[in-house]
Design an enzyme around this catalytic site. Structure first.
Site, PDB file in Angstrom:
ATOM      1  N   CYS A 221       0.829  -1.206   0.000  1.00 20.20           N
ATOM      2  CA  CYS A 221       0.000   0.000   0.000  1.00 20.20           C
ATOM      3  C   CYS A 221       0.864   1.258   0.000  1.00 20.20           C
ATOM      4  O   CYS A 221       0.340   2.369  -0.084  1.00 20.20           O
ATOM      5  CB  CYS A 221      -0.914   0.025   1.207  1.00 20.20           C
ATOM      6  SG  CYS A 221      -1.959  -1.424   1.327  1.00 20.20           S
TER       7      CYS A 221
ATOM      8  N   ASP B 198       2.603   2.349   2.522  1.00 21.27           N
ATOM      9  CA  ASP B 198       2.729   2.925   3.867  1.00 21.27           C
ATOM     10  C   ASP B 198       2.942   1.822   4.891  1.00 21.27           C
ATOM     11  O   ASP B 198       2.125   0.911   4.961  1.00 21.27           O
ATOM     12  CB  ASP B 198       1.411   3.576   4.344  1.00 21.27           C
ATOM     13  CG  ASP B 198       0.995   4.786   3.564  1.00 21.27           C
ATOM     14  OD1 ASP B 198       1.733   5.767   3.602  1.00 21.27           O
ATOM     15  OD2 ASP B 198      -0.086   4.727   2.956  1.00 21.27           O
TER      16      ASP B 198
ATOM     17  N   CYS C 156       5.001   8.310   2.446  1.00 20.18           N
ATOM     18  CA  CYS C 156       5.178   9.648   1.889  1.00 20.18           C
ATOM     19  C   CYS C 156       5.463  10.651   3.004  1.00 20.18           C
ATOM     20  O   CYS C 156       5.437  10.311   4.191  1.00 20.18           O
ATOM     21  CB  CYS C 156       3.937  10.059   1.111  1.00 20.18           C
ATOM     22  SG  CYS C 156       2.498  10.285   2.153  1.00 20.18           S
TER      23      CYS C 156
ATOM     24  N   CYS D  83      -3.086   8.860   5.939  1.00 23.92           N
ATOM     25  CA  CYS D  83      -1.829   8.868   6.707  1.00 23.92           C
ATOM     26  C   CYS D  83      -2.118   9.078   8.191  1.00 23.92           C
ATOM     27  O   CYS D  83      -1.486   8.464   9.057  1.00 23.92           O
ATOM     28  CB  CYS D  83      -0.898   9.980   6.219  1.00 23.92           C
ATOM     29  SG  CYS D  83      -0.419   9.824   4.490  1.00 23.92           S
TER      30      CYS D  83
END
Lengths: 137, 404
Positions: free
Chosen positions: A37, A39, A63, A106
């Site tokens: 994914c 992350d 990110c 996030c």
């Protein structure tokens, strides 16, 4: 898409990057997300005998917003009791970092990491894990 | 002194060559005529300029002036080629063959035609990005009217064996279209020797202006026609109506002329710089170059730095403009479909960075890029839980990830 100043600050000067000894009973570890994914967050807390978080560390694959969210989370965790820490909501992170809608995931991941770390600590120390309501996905 | 930020995203767009701009300027002001105005000198001057540009462009790609249809860019050219052939040759068949690694302007056009009764075969490529020629030939049916395969890939730079592909197409009486947006002006492309029937490209990928493109349509052996997708005044032999973008056309003509002069030396210089960049970054542990390195554009490299995420990495590559196959901004979190088509795992696709060098890239800029990228990868790996696990010898495939 431009990042907010706070995201850039956390990204450039990440707070509390590192590793705690996960074999210790006083340490809770949360590992959430998946490489596929894009992350993965690992958040760790060190808790004292009064259930207060003394130290927090993170490592994140992701990110800039994911790195900033976890960095911010470690800052907020220190000094909180594990019960107070459970109250951290992903939307608080969104607000503090001015995350755009596409980056909300996030903050969700950071909240999940906090809960996973606390539950790891709770289970290690004979407490029942706390159910998390997955309402923000 | 090096000027920051550094542009290494020339596959997205190129800066315009100053010589191109110079050629264009008069056509915005004193030479503003409509090339279709046949009755006065303003129109004649514009028409003359357009004819000259056709000559410049036809020399670059080895065709005749009449085979050049001006469009607004490669996306429009791709649409016109595929939809236009599908409509024109419907009585012959409804089957089109293309690749999974094509640009969205091809893939989405094909998806659109599927709703109108087209049968589309999306061929997978091999692990190096090259089409399997035997598989291609096997996919042809009596209903096949068109093969559309890109010349050079925008993400990984892989160059297909167009000549061999055209031989297969010819053998079966199937038309060949190629999206040559990344190739024209960068490497020798010749529609005659390559056996191409239709070809798309655009100005802004070859140091020309944005908003101008070409669809080459073969007139002889065989004579190819496409149904217009834009109705109106019947410009461009009836295949594309709309007042000609004279300054854009002049610019593209000039860009083609410059490419004739500079392409070879640009290619030699840029492939040396690209190799230098690639070799330096390959010294980093767990870095992988994506795509066939024997058959590719001279100015492109695509590298995966395992255990770091591309978007996060780009943020650390300060003052470097590059692009990544990771798409953390999209709601789906889907990484590059091109890299996935090569069989790359999602995590490697998320870790990829594309470097696109160009005519104005300097040696110093590449040296700077090497240093910045190395530092950024190292910094991000120190922050990466996956890197730590890898270093501890944990097999990441054995971990049960909490997908979200």
């Amino acid at each position: 898409m431009a990042y907010s100043e706070k995201v850039i600050d956390h990204y450039n000067n990440p707070r509390n990057v590192g590793t705690l000894d996960k074999s210790k009973n006083t340490v809770g570890t949360g590992l959430v997300g998946a490489p596929e994914c894009g992350d993965v967050m690992r958040l760790q807390i060190e808790v004292d005998e009064n259930n207060v978080i003394q130290d927090a560390k993170f490592k994140t694959f992701g990110c800039g917003s994911a790195i900033a969210s976890s960095s911010l989370a470690t800052e907020w965790l220190k000094g909180k009791s594990i019960d107070q820490a459970l109250e951290i909501d992903n939307m608080d992170i969104v607000e503090e970092l001015a995350l755009p809608p596409v980056k909300i995931h996030c903050s969700v991941l950071a909240e999940d990491a906090i809960k996973a770390a606390i539950n790891d600590y709770r289970v290690k120390n004979g407490m029942a894990p706390v159910e998390s309501e997955k309402s923000h996905h | 002194m090096i000027k920051l930020p550094i542009y290494l995203d020339n596959n997205a767009t190129t800066p315009m060559d100053p010589r191109v701009l110079e050629a264009m300027i008069p056509y915005f002001t004193e030479k503003f005529g409509n090339a279709a105005s046949r009755n006065h000198p303003f129109g004649w001057v514009a028409e003359e300029a357009v004819d000259y540009a056709r000559e410049q462009i036809s020399k670059l790609i080895g065709c005749t002036e009449k085979e050049i249809i001006f469009t607004s860019g490669a996306t429009e050219s791709n649409n016109l080629a595929i939809k236009g052939v599908f409509e024109m040759y419907q009585s012959k068949g409804n089957h089109i063959i293309t690749l999974t690694t094509e640009h969205k302007a091809i893939l989405d056009t094909c998806h659109h035609l599927e709703k109108q009764g087209a049968e589309i075969t999306y061929l997978d490529v091999q692990a190096d990005g090259m089409v399997d020629l035997a598989k291609l030939e096997a996919a042809i049916t009596p209903k096949t009217i068109l093969i559309s395969i890109m010349y050079g890939n925008n993400e990984i730079g892989v160059v297909q064996h167009i000549k061999k592909i055209s031989e297969i197409a010819r053998k079966h009486g199937v038309l060949l279209h190629t999206d040559a947006t990344q190739a024209v002006g960068k490497i020798p492309v010749n529609v005659e020797t390559d056996g191409i029937d239709l070809m798309s490209f655009s100005g802004h990928k070859m140091y020309g202006p944005k908003g101008i493109g070409v669809l080459y349509v073969r007139r002889k052996n065989p004579r190819v026609k496409v149904t217009a997708q834009m109705d109106g005044g019947g410009h461009e032999r009836g295949m594309r109506s709309g007042t000609l973008n004279v300054p854009g056309i002049v610019g593209l003509g000039k860009a083609a002329e410059i490419a004739m002069l500079d392409m070879e030396k640009d290619a030699v210089r840029l492939s040396a710089l690209r190799d230098k960049l690639e070799n330096a970054l390959s010294t980093l542990e767990e870095s992988y170059v994506n795509g066939n390195i024997g058959s590719r554009l001279p100015h492109t490299t695509n590298i995966s730095f395992k255990y770091v995420e591309g978007e996060g990495l780009m943020m650390a590559m300060k003052d470097l403009a590059v692009s990544s196959g990771s798409a953390c901004t999209s709601a789906s979190l889907e990484p590059s479909y091109v890299l996935k088509s090569l069989g790359l795992n999602d995590d490697l696709a998320h870790s990829s960075i594309r470097f696109g060098l160009g005519r104005f890239t300097t040696d110093e800029e590449v040296d700077y890029a090497i240093e910045v990228t190395k530092t950024a990868v190292t910094k991000l790996r120190e922050m990466s839980p996956l890197w730590e696990m890898f270093k501890e010898g944990i097999d990441l495939d054995s971990v049960e990830w909490a997908e979200h």
